[in-house]
Design a protein around this motif. Sequence first.
Motif, PDB file in Angstrom:
ATOM      1  N   LYS A 256       0.838  -1.216   0.000  1.00  0.00           N
ATOM      2  CA  LYS A 256       0.000   0.000   0.000  1.00  0.00           C
ATOM      3  C   LYS A 256       0.862   1.251   0.000  1.00  0.00           C
ATOM      4  CE  LYS A 256      -3.264   0.422   2.935  1.00  0.00           C
ATOM      5  NZ  LYS A 256      -3.863   0.411   4.267  1.00  0.00           N
ATOM      6  N   SER A 257       1.921   1.264   0.795  1.00  0.00           N
ATOM      7  CA  SER A 257       2.777   2.446   0.881  1.00  0.00           C
ATOM      8  C   SER A 257       4.085   2.277   0.119  1.00  0.00           C
ATOM      9  CB  SER A 257       3.089   2.767   2.351  1.00  0.00           C
ATOM     10  OG  SER A 257       3.809   1.691   2.945  1.00  0.00           O
ATOM     11  N   MET A 258       4.484   1.001  -0.123  1.00  0.00           N
ATOM     12  CA  MET A 258       5.741   0.726  -0.834  1.00  0.00           C
ATOM     13  C   MET A 258       5.443  -0.288  -1.938  1.00  0.00           C
ATOM     14  SD  MET A 258       7.966   2.538   0.971  1.00  0.00           S
ATOM     15  CE  MET A 258       9.556   1.872   0.548  1.00  0.00           C
ATOM     16  N   PRO A 259       4.931   0.169  -3.084  1.00  0.00           N
ATOM     17  CA  PRO A 259       4.467  -0.750  -4.135  1.00  0.00           C
ATOM     18  C   PRO A 259       5.513  -1.751  -4.614  1.00  0.00           C
ATOM     19  CG  PRO A 259       3.762   1.491  -4.593  1.00  0.00           C
ATOM     20  CD  PRO A 259       4.699   1.580  -3.439  1.00  0.00           C
ATOM     21  N   GLY A 260       6.775  -1.413  -4.607  1.00  0.00           N
ATOM     22  CA  GLY A 260       7.796  -2.304  -5.156  1.00  0.00           C
ATOM     23  C   GLY A 260       8.384  -3.274  -4.163  1.00  0.00           C
ATOM     24  N   ILE A 261       7.935  -3.253  -2.911  1.00  0.00           N
ATOM     25  CA  ILE A 261       8.577  -4.052  -1.869  1.00  0.00           C
ATOM     26  C   ILE A 261       7.990  -5.456  -1.800  1.00  0.00           C
ATOM     27  CG2 ILE A 261       7.056  -3.508   0.085  1.00  0.00           C
ATOM     28  CD1 ILE A 261       9.672  -3.072   1.733  1.00  0.00           C
ATOM     29  N   ASN A 262       8.830  -6.417  -1.471  1.00  0.00           N
ATOM     30  CA  ASN A 262       8.383  -7.799  -1.270  1.00  0.00           C
ATOM     31  C   ASN A 262       8.604  -8.153   0.198  1.00  0.00           C
ATOM     32  OD1 ASN A 262       7.584 -10.471  -1.568  1.00  0.00           O
ATOM     33  ND2 ASN A 262       9.557 -11.129  -2.375  1.00  0.00           N
ATOM     34  N   LEU A 263       7.711  -7.694   1.042  1.00  0.00           N
ATOM     35  CA  LEU A 263       7.847  -7.909   2.483  1.00  0.00           C
ATOM     36  C   LEU A 263       7.243  -9.256   2.853  1.00  0.00           C
ATOM     37  CD1 LEU A 263       8.830  -6.547   5.097  1.00  0.00           C
ATOM     38  CD2 LEU A 263       6.507  -5.711   5.440  1.00  0.00           C
ATOM     39  N   HIS A 264       7.979 -10.029   3.619  1.00  0.00           N
ATOM     40  CA  HIS A 264       7.489 -11.332   4.062  1.00  0.00           C
ATOM     41  C   HIS A 264       7.921 -11.552   5.508  1.00  0.00           C
ATOM     42  CE1 HIS A 264      11.595 -12.893   3.383  1.00  0.00           C
ATOM     43  NE2 HIS A 264      11.556 -12.217   2.249  1.00  0.00           N
ATOM     44  N   PRO A 265       7.304 -12.499   6.211  1.00  0.00           N
ATOM     45  CA  PRO A 265       7.587 -12.683   7.641  1.00  0.00           C
ATOM     46  C   PRO A 265       9.053 -12.891   7.977  1.00  0.00           C
ATOM     47  CG  PRO A 265       5.585 -13.842   7.068  1.00  0.00           C
ATOM     48  CD  PRO A 265       6.151 -13.323   5.782  1.00  0.00           C
ATOM     49  N   HIS A 266       9.780 -13.668   7.165  1.00  0.00           N
ATOM     50  CA  HIS A 266      11.179 -13.919   7.517  1.00  0.00           C
ATOM     51  C   HIS A 266      12.036 -12.671   7.333  1.00  0.00           C
ATOM     52  CE1 HIS A 266      13.397 -17.281   9.058  1.00  0.00           C
ATOM     53  NE2 HIS A 266      14.434 -17.006   8.289  1.00  0.00           N
ATOM     54  N   LEU A 267      11.650 -11.819   6.405  1.00  0.00           N
ATOM     55  CA  LEU A 267      12.371 -10.558   6.229  1.00  0.00           C
ATOM     56  C   LEU A 267      12.152  -9.651   7.440  1.00  0.00           C
ATOM     57  CD1 LEU A 267      14.125  -8.763   4.485  1.00  0.00           C
ATOM     58  CD2 LEU A 267      12.084  -8.056   3.219  1.00  0.00           C
ATOM     59  N   LEU A 268      10.966  -9.701   8.015  1.00  0.00           N
ATOM     60  CA  LEU A 268      10.701  -8.946   9.244  1.00  0.00           C
ATOM     61  C   LEU A 268      11.538  -9.495  10.404  1.00  0.00           C
ATOM     62  CD1 LEU A 268       6.830  -8.591   8.932  1.00  0.00           C
ATOM     63  CD2 LEU A 268       8.452  -6.695   9.026  1.00  0.00           C
ATOM     64  N   ARG A 269      11.670 -10.808  10.456  1.00  0.00           N
ATOM     65  CA  ARG A 269      12.494 -11.438  11.498  1.00  0.00           C
ATOM     66  C   ARG A 269      13.956 -11.018  11.344  1.00  0.00           C
ATOM     67  NH1 ARG A 269      13.076 -16.052  14.894  1.00  0.00           N
ATOM     68  NH2 ARG A 269      14.835 -17.383  14.397  1.00  0.00           N
ATOM     69  N   HIS A 270      14.459 -11.066  10.105  1.00  0.00           N
ATOM     70  CA  HIS A 270      15.836 -10.634   9.852  1.00  0.00           C
ATOM     71  C   HIS A 270      16.028  -9.168  10.237  1.00  0.00           C
ATOM     72  CE1 HIS A 270      17.086 -14.314   8.143  1.00  0.00           C
ATOM     73  NE2 HIS A 270      16.584 -14.159   6.927  1.00  0.00           N
TER      74      HIS A 270
END
Length: 329
Positions: A256-270
């Motif tokens: 919604k705010s970052m159209p090009g981002i591929n955010l996933h749970p493990h990236l949040l953990r990292h």
Amino acid sequence: MPISLTSSILNPESSPLYKDVQDFLREFAKNNQSLSIKVKKMALAQFISYLDDLTILNWQELHLKDIKSYIGLRASKMPAKNQKIARLLPLSPASLRTHLSALRVFFKYLVDQKILPKNPILALKSPKLPQRLVKSINPETLINIIEQQPNNQLEIRDLAMLELFYASGLRLAELTNLCMHDLDFSSKEVRVNQGKGGKDRVIPLGSKAQDALLNWFEVRATWLKDNTISTVFLNKHGLAISARQVSNRIKQFAKKSMPGINLHPHLLRHSMATHVLEGSADIRAVQELLGHADISSTEVYTQLDFAHLCRVYDSAHPRAHMKNLKKPK
């Protein structure tokens, strides 16, 4: 409940060795999560199918050379000549380590059950993994995503999941298995029961995550249809949310705010681990937060921390950002 080992290309149930695998999986399932069971199940299914092709009918006929041959096959990038074996695709070094881990645990079970006198795989070493640099997102980008205002009930839930991932560094399976009684707002703690490797741990619960969870609990109360369901996060039908749904919703919320981002749970953990390490330089604390049994699993984040250190040095040290001066002739 019986555990099926069938897949679209393998039929390990035809092997007389199958019963011991089935018994092992039932025992293993008592103290481990579904994802770990699934990984062990698939690895053993493939191994049993290979042994079946060798016409090995009991464990006493199995030798170390057979295991080495199997590992060599899975490590090779060349297709096997045997059509059936060729269906066992080559594995990456990481997947091969996972395969070996499954075999070690299984053979230990066979020894414990006195089916085998000793573990034949103990002499094998896991392949070394190439040193990799884990990815993370800078704090400013994450804050920009998290500070979006939710527009509906689904997004209220999604924001609570995102806040909790980033605050606690939970694994995806740990979040989907989290129950209401695992959250303690008075002590500001999250209890993870039977995490990876069957380990329990307690993680601090940040104030922002608490606020997001309280907002979600108001919605959750209206979605809940069955009071016996205690999982924290539900889908809109009032059932426990699946791992796939969590991943998809996190990605959708971020775009919604970052159209090009591929955010996933493990990236949040990292990202959580990286940001805590950058702010504290306490690798032991990060190890505890992430639930790593071995400090070497956490040490990969020190590479990221060093990159941060270089950026700080470049921006702060007087000699790092001075313009190059011409040498006198």
